[in-house]
Design a protein around this motif. Sequence first.
Motif, PDB file in Angstrom:
ATOM      1  N   ALA A 153      -4.850  53.645   2.993  1.00  0.00           N
ATOM      2  CA  ALA A 153      -5.311  55.000   2.683  1.00  0.00           C
ATOM      3  C   ALA A 153      -6.749  55.274   3.113  1.00  0.00           C
ATOM      4  O   ALA A 153      -7.048  56.373   3.601  1.00  0.00           O
ATOM      5  CB  ALA A 153      -5.140  55.280   1.186  1.00  0.00           C
ATOM      6  N   PRO A 154      -7.690  54.317   2.962  1.00  0.00           N
ATOM      7  CA  PRO A 154      -9.082  54.616   3.354  1.00  0.00           C
ATOM      8  C   PRO A 154      -9.305  54.702   4.861  1.00  0.00           C
ATOM      9  O   PRO A 154     -10.381  55.132   5.292  1.00  0.00           O
ATOM     10  CB  PRO A 154      -9.876  53.425   2.778  1.00  0.00           C
ATOM     11  N   LEU A 155      -8.320  54.305   5.662  1.00  0.00           N
ATOM     12  CA  LEU A 155      -8.500  54.338   7.112  1.00  0.00           C
ATOM     13  C   LEU A 155      -8.536  55.777   7.619  1.00  0.00           C
ATOM     14  O   LEU A 155      -7.936  56.682   7.041  1.00  0.00           O
ATOM     15  CB  LEU A 155      -7.365  53.586   7.804  1.00  0.00           C
ATOM     16  N   THR A 156      -9.234  55.973   8.714  1.00  0.00           N
ATOM     17  CA  THR A 156      -9.244  57.287   9.352  1.00  0.00           C
ATOM     18  C   THR A 156      -7.897  57.530  10.034  1.00  0.00           C
ATOM     19  O   THR A 156      -7.099  56.610  10.230  1.00  0.00           O
ATOM     20  CB  THR A 156     -10.354  57.364  10.405  1.00  0.00           C
ATOM     21  N   GLY A 157      -7.670  58.774  10.399  1.00  0.00           N
ATOM     22  CA  GLY A 157      -6.435  59.091  11.102  1.00  0.00           C
ATOM     23  C   GLY A 157      -6.296  58.305  12.386  1.00  0.00           C
ATOM     24  O   GLY A 157      -5.207  57.817  12.718  1.00  0.00           O
ATOM     25  N   ARG A 158      -7.391  58.155  13.131  1.00  0.00           N
ATOM     26  CA  ARG A 158      -7.355  57.397  14.372  1.00  0.00           C
ATOM     27  C   ARG A 158      -7.047  55.923  14.117  1.00  0.00           C
ATOM     28  O   ARG A 158      -6.252  55.309  14.838  1.00  0.00           O
ATOM     29  CB  ARG A 158      -8.682  57.526  15.108  1.00  0.00           C
ATOM     30  N   GLU A 159      -7.656  55.358  13.073  1.00  0.00           N
ATOM     31  CA  GLU A 159      -7.390  53.961  12.736  1.00  0.00           C
ATOM     32  C   GLU A 159      -5.929  53.756  12.361  1.00  0.00           C
ATOM     33  O   GLU A 159      -5.314  52.755  12.742  1.00  0.00           O
ATOM     34  CB  GLU A 159      -8.302  53.501  11.607  1.00  0.00           C
ATOM     35  N   ARG A 160      -5.345  54.702  11.644  1.00  0.00           N
ATOM     36  CA  ARG A 160      -3.934  54.591  11.283  1.00  0.00           C
ATOM     37  C   ARG A 160      -3.050  54.660  12.525  1.00  0.00           C
ATOM     38  O   ARG A 160      -2.038  53.962  12.615  1.00  0.00           O
ATOM     39  CB  ARG A 160      -3.552  55.703  10.297  1.00  0.00           C
ATOM     40  N   GLU A 161      -3.419  55.493  13.488  1.00  0.00           N
ATOM     41  CA  GLU A 161      -2.667  55.552  14.743  1.00  0.00           C
ATOM     42  C   GLU A 161      -2.720  54.207  15.453  1.00  0.00           C
ATOM     43  O   GLU A 161      -1.706  53.726  15.974  1.00  0.00           O
ATOM     44  CB  GLU A 161      -3.251  56.637  15.647  1.00  0.00           C
ATOM     45  N   VAL A 162      -3.898  53.602  15.476  1.00  0.00           N
ATOM     46  CA  VAL A 162      -4.056  52.300  16.123  1.00  0.00           C
ATOM     47  C   VAL A 162      -3.217  51.243  15.402  1.00  0.00           C
ATOM     48  O   VAL A 162      -2.525  50.443  16.036  1.00  0.00           O
ATOM     49  CB  VAL A 162      -5.535  51.884  16.161  1.00  0.00           C
ATOM     50  N   ALA A 192     -12.464  46.170  13.247  1.00  0.00           N
ATOM     51  CA  ALA A 192     -12.977  46.775  12.014  1.00  0.00           C
ATOM     52  C   ALA A 192     -11.901  46.828  10.934  1.00  0.00           C
ATOM     53  O   ALA A 192     -12.172  46.539   9.762  1.00  0.00           O
ATOM     54  CB  ALA A 192     -13.516  48.179  12.307  1.00  0.00           C
ATOM     55  N   VAL A 193     -10.674  47.181  11.322  1.00  0.00           N
ATOM     56  CA  VAL A 193      -9.581  47.280  10.351  1.00  0.00           C
ATOM     57  C   VAL A 193      -9.230  45.901   9.804  1.00  0.00           C
ATOM     58  O   VAL A 193      -9.027  45.730   8.592  1.00  0.00           O
ATOM     59  CB  VAL A 193      -8.350  47.950  10.987  1.00  0.00           C
ATOM     60  N   LEU A 194      -9.159  44.888  10.662  1.00  0.00           N
ATOM     61  CA  LEU A 194      -8.863  43.535  10.204  1.00  0.00           C
ATOM     62  C   LEU A 194      -9.908  43.070   9.193  1.00  0.00           C
ATOM     63  O   LEU A 194      -9.577  42.501   8.144  1.00  0.00           O
ATOM     64  CB  LEU A 194      -8.822  42.563  11.385  1.00  0.00           C
ATOM     65  N   ALA A 195     -11.186  43.322   9.503  1.00  0.00           N
ATOM     66  CA  ALA A 195     -12.264  42.903   8.599  1.00  0.00           C
ATOM     67  C   ALA A 195     -12.197  43.667   7.278  1.00  0.00           C
ATOM     68  O   ALA A 195     -12.339  43.086   6.197  1.00  0.00           O
ATOM     69  CB  ALA A 195     -13.620  43.113   9.272  1.00  0.00           C
ATOM     70  N   ARG A 196     -11.963  44.973   7.357  1.00  0.00           N
ATOM     71  CA  ARG A 196     -11.944  45.791   6.144  1.00  0.00           C
ATOM     72  C   ARG A 196     -10.781  45.440   5.229  1.00  0.00           C
ATOM     73  O   ARG A 196     -10.907  45.461   4.003  1.00  0.00           O
ATOM     74  CB  ARG A 196     -11.859  47.275   6.522  1.00  0.00           C
TER      75      ARG A 196
END
Length: 219
Positions: A153-162, A192-196
């Motif tokens: 949920a905290p991810l941005t729309g672009r991050e979710r697409e990735v 960034a997503v893996l770390a977060r």
Amino acid sequence: MIRVLLADDETMIRAGVKAILTAAPGIEVVAEAGDGHEAVELVRRHRPAVALLDIRMPRLDGLQAAEELRRTAPETALVMLTTFSEDEYIVRALGSGVSGFLLKSGDPYELIAGVRAVAGGAAFLSPDVAHRVINHLGTGRLSRAAEAKERLAPLTGREREVVALVGAGLANGEIAARLYIVEGTVKAHVSAVLARLGLKNRVQLAILAYEAGLVDPAA
């Protein structure tokens, strides 16, 4: 040319997989192993781009071989070859740094696509494997889906697409082309997503994408 090592203790399986791979343009099987110990030695010697490892092998099984190769040959992408009877092995392998999972009984085109994907830096999960892993996680599937959605949920729309495209088995360059952004930006998003999220690798991220419903295992 994608250089591949194939490790399986069943000669007929090795022959079949080798025949499929060598018939594909741009793929070369440079070595074959009949057990996990031999696989480790041959990977160190030949330094292939991809090592296909049977989960169950004598001397060292696929999981043990993968753990050793993560330490001694981290540049080689590891793909586990599995059957429908090895769900527990698959779940155990999720944290071992492998890049993908393929069914021995799967479509030959899936095998070729998987090798090419992991050689390009992507994670690759056979849809059937992904479906079985998620089912194996048991009676808490609905709660796990909710938990996965909450984590994303905290991810941005672009991050979710990735994340969704990582789950679909695309490499960074393919994701960049799909989203019309540069490859370096994709790499930064994935890191960034893996770390977060506290994840070790793209395979774990792909599983999370499946659990959250961003990828259809049956697709």
